[in-house]
Design a protein around this motif. Structure first.
Motif, PDB file in Angstrom:
ATOM      1  N   LEU A   1       0.836  -1.195   0.000  1.00 55.29           N
ATOM      2  CA  LEU A   1       0.000   0.000   0.000  1.00 55.29           C
ATOM      3  C   LEU A   1       0.874   1.249   0.000  1.00 55.29           C
ATOM      4  CD1 LEU A   1      -2.633  -1.090   2.666  1.00 55.29           C
ATOM      5  CD2 LEU A   1      -2.881  -1.142   0.188  1.00 55.29           C
ATOM      6  N   PHE A   2       0.504   2.211  -0.792  1.00 48.81           N
ATOM      7  CA  PHE A   2       1.259   3.446  -0.989  1.00 48.81           C
ATOM      8  C   PHE A   2       2.627   3.120  -1.627  1.00 48.81           C
ATOM      9  CE2 PHE A   2      -1.544   4.214   2.666  1.00 48.81           C
ATOM     10  CZ  PHE A   2      -2.293   5.271   2.173  1.00 48.81           C
ATOM     11  N   VAL A   3       3.202   4.107  -2.265  1.00 46.36           N
ATOM     12  CA  VAL A   3       4.452   3.901  -2.998  1.00 46.36           C
ATOM     13  C   VAL A   3       5.452   4.972  -2.597  1.00 46.36           C
ATOM     14  CG1 VAL A   3       5.526   3.804  -5.274  1.00 46.36           C
ATOM     15  CG2 VAL A   3       3.216   2.888  -4.949  1.00 46.36           C
ATOM     16  N   GLY A   4       6.695   4.555  -2.357  1.00 48.31           N
ATOM     17  CA  GLY A   4       7.786   5.482  -2.087  1.00 48.31           C
ATOM     18  C   GLY A   4       7.487   6.457  -0.960  1.00 48.31           C
ATOM     19  N   PRO A   5       7.654   7.762  -1.223  1.00 47.96           N
ATOM     20  CA  PRO A   5       7.465   8.777  -0.182  1.00 47.96           C
ATOM     21  C   PRO A   5       6.033   8.877   0.320  1.00 47.96           C
ATOM     22  CG  PRO A   5       7.816   9.802  -2.335  1.00 47.96           C
ATOM     23  CD  PRO A   5       8.140   8.351  -2.491  1.00 47.96           C
ATOM     24  N   GLN A   6       5.075   8.304  -0.420  1.00 50.69           N
ATOM     25  CA  GLN A   6       3.684   8.328   0.030  1.00 50.69           C
ATOM     26  C   GLN A   6       3.513   7.571   1.348  1.00 50.69           C
ATOM     27  OE1 GLN A   6       1.503   6.745  -3.329  1.00 50.69           O
ATOM     28  NE2 GLN A   6       1.101   8.802  -4.137  1.00 50.69           N
ATOM     29  N   ARG A   7       4.340   6.549   1.554  1.00 54.57           N
ATOM     30  CA  ARG A   7       4.236   5.788   2.802  1.00 54.57           C
ATOM     31  C   ARG A   7       4.603   6.651   3.998  1.00 54.57           C
ATOM     32  NH1 ARG A   7       6.688  -0.174   1.111  1.00 54.57           N
ATOM     33  NH2 ARG A   7       4.861  -0.799  -0.123  1.00 54.57           N
ATOM     34  N   GLU A   8       5.704   7.368   3.910  1.00 55.65           N
ATOM     35  CA  GLU A   8       6.117   8.234   5.004  1.00 55.65           C
ATOM     36  C   GLU A   8       5.121   9.383   5.188  1.00 55.65           C
ATOM     37  OE1 GLU A   8       8.421   8.146   7.295  1.00 55.65           O
ATOM     38  OE2 GLU A   8       9.420   6.297   6.657  1.00 55.65           O
ATOM     39  N   GLU A   9       4.578   9.863   4.090  1.00 53.86           N
ATOM     40  CA  GLU A   9       3.583  10.940   4.166  1.00 53.86           C
ATOM     41  C   GLU A   9       2.333  10.466   4.898  1.00 53.86           C
ATOM     42  OE1 GLU A   9       0.889  13.643   1.092  1.00 53.86           O
ATOM     43  OE2 GLU A   9       2.744  12.714   0.386  1.00 53.86           O
ATOM     44  N   TRP A  10       1.882   9.251   4.565  1.00 56.49           N
ATOM     45  CA  TRP A  10       0.701   8.702   5.230  1.00 56.49           C
ATOM     46  C   TRP A  10       0.997   8.406   6.702  1.00 56.49           C
ATOM     47  CZ3 TRP A  10      -4.156   8.532   5.809  1.00 56.49           C
ATOM     48  CH2 TRP A  10      -4.801   7.496   6.465  1.00 56.49           C
ATOM     49  N   LEU A  11       2.186   7.876   6.985  1.00 55.99           N
ATOM     50  CA  LEU A  11       2.582   7.629   8.363  1.00 55.99           C
ATOM     51  C   LEU A  11       2.563   8.929   9.160  1.00 55.99           C
ATOM     52  CD1 LEU A  11       3.758   5.993  10.708  1.00 55.99           C
ATOM     53  CD2 LEU A  11       6.023   6.314   9.692  1.00 55.99           C
ATOM     54  N   ASN A  12       3.108   9.971   8.614  1.00 61.36           N
ATOM     55  CA  ASN A  12       3.134  11.252   9.313  1.00 61.36           C
ATOM     56  C   ASN A  12       1.725  11.769   9.576  1.00 61.36           C
ATOM     57  OD1 ASN A  12       4.860  13.450  10.362  1.00 61.36           O
ATOM     58  ND2 ASN A  12       3.830  14.667   8.786  1.00 61.36           N
ATOM     59  N   ASN A  13       0.831  11.552   8.644  1.00 60.95           N
ATOM     60  CA  ASN A  13      -0.566  11.937   8.820  1.00 60.95           C
ATOM     61  C   ASN A  13      -1.183  11.168   9.993  1.00 60.95           C
ATOM     62  OD1 ASN A  13      -3.176  13.196   7.679  1.00 60.95           O
ATOM     63  ND2 ASN A  13      -3.647  11.012   7.715  1.00 60.95           N
ATOM     64  N   CYS A  14      -0.889   9.873  10.073  1.00 60.33           N
ATOM     65  CA  CYS A  14      -1.441   9.047  11.158  1.00 60.33           C
ATOM     66  C   CYS A  14      -0.913   9.479  12.525  1.00 60.33           C
ATOM     67  CB  CYS A  14      -1.090   7.577  10.921  1.00 60.33           C
ATOM     68  SG  CYS A  14      -1.880   6.857   9.461  1.00 60.33           S
ATOM     69  N   LEU A  15       0.328   9.953  12.556  1.00 61.35           N
ATOM     70  CA  LEU A  15       0.947  10.349  13.820  1.00 61.35           C
ATOM     71  C   LEU A  15       0.316  11.601  14.417  1.00 61.35           C
ATOM     72  CD1 LEU A  15       4.682   9.659  12.974  1.00 61.35           C
ATOM     73  CD2 LEU A  15       3.231   8.341  14.525  1.00 61.35           C
ATOM     74  N   ASP A  16      -0.507  12.306  13.657  1.00 62.60           N
ATOM     75  CA  ASP A  16      -1.193  13.465  14.208  1.00 62.60           C
ATOM     76  C   ASP A  16      -2.162  13.068  15.323  1.00 62.60           C
ATOM     77  OD1 ASP A  16       0.141  15.190  12.558  1.00 62.60           O
ATOM     78  OD2 ASP A  16      -1.453  15.300  11.052  1.00 62.60           O
TER      79      ASP A  16
END
Length: 236
Positions: free
Chosen positions: A114-129
């Motif tokens: 799920l998600f590709v490349g930098p999208q994974r870190e971007e989604w992770l950062n969103n979840c950490l909110d």
């Protein structure tokens, strides 16, 4: 996106662990599109049931049906179509101790591609909110507080945008602020992502009052449904 889980049922299910039977020839239709609180007589009974329902273990007879298909008869590959749409968060157990919190959180995304490349870190950062554990991300579970471990477990349950989630005492070890954020996360996943069916156990009556649409009570080796007066939060 159309729903994967049309119905979930027990058909004559008997269930037990370590010689203790907790269900006997039980028929039960699980409520769909609801937040349902499970009520158990003991922590041991709760652990056995949730472990069985989520990990598909401990069934001695009967059928556990997803969309009228008996998942107890499925191979690992056949069951995967359901497994990738399920999330689990159990007490403080389940994190991989030889991986950092970041690696634990990214693992479901990598496993399910799920998600590709930098999208994974971007989604992770969103979840950490919801649960800001950024300062602990590159530490292993044994190096962080129990509250950070619990926040990681909760986040990991939702990070792959599941449709069906099982949570055991989600409020435990979380601050009141993070408990409020948990409710917000559940609401957001219902409105914007895939969450449709939430089954949880809690000792916190305030959390239950805020969250539960219905109660499922395990008593005398049967499951019984009790509807609350809360507004139906289900999605069509």
């Amino acid at each position: 996106m159309s729903a994967l889980f049309k119905n979930i049922k027990f058909d004559k299910v008997s269930l037990g662990f370590e010689g203790q039977e907790i269900l006997q020839a039980c028929d039960f239709d699980f409520p769909m599109n609801k937040n349902c609180r499970f009520v158990f007589a003991s922590d041991r009974e709760k652990y056995f049931f949730f472990h069985a329902a989520s990990q598909i273990e401990g069934f001695s007879s009967g059928s556990y049906l997803f969309n009228d298909e008996n998942i107890l008869d499925m191979s690992f590959e056949e069951f995967m179509k359901f497994r990738i749409k399920m999330g689990f968060g159990f007490s403080t157990r389940g994190l991989l101790q030889n991986r950092t919190l970041r690696q634990n959180l990214l693992l479901p995304l990598e496993f399910h591609n799920l998600f590709v490349g930098p999208q994974r870190e971007e989604w992770l950062n969103n979840c950490l909110d919801y649960f800001d554990i950024r300062t602990d991300l590159d530490k292993r579970p044994s190096e962080v507080s129990p509250s950070s471990q619990k926040a990681t477990l909760i986040l990991r349950s939702f990070i792959h945008q599941p449709e069906l989630v099982f949570l055991d005492t989600p409020e435990a070890l979380l601050s009141k602020k993070h408990q409020a954020n948990l409710l917000q996360m559940i609401d957001d996943h219902r409105k914007h992502y895939n969450l449709r069916h939430l089954f949880f156990a809690t000792a916190d009556e305030d959390l239950s009052d805020c969250l539960a649409d219905e109660y499922i009570i395990l008593s005398r080796k049967r499951l019984n449904l009790v509807t609350t007066h809360n507004e139906n939060r289900g999605v069509a």
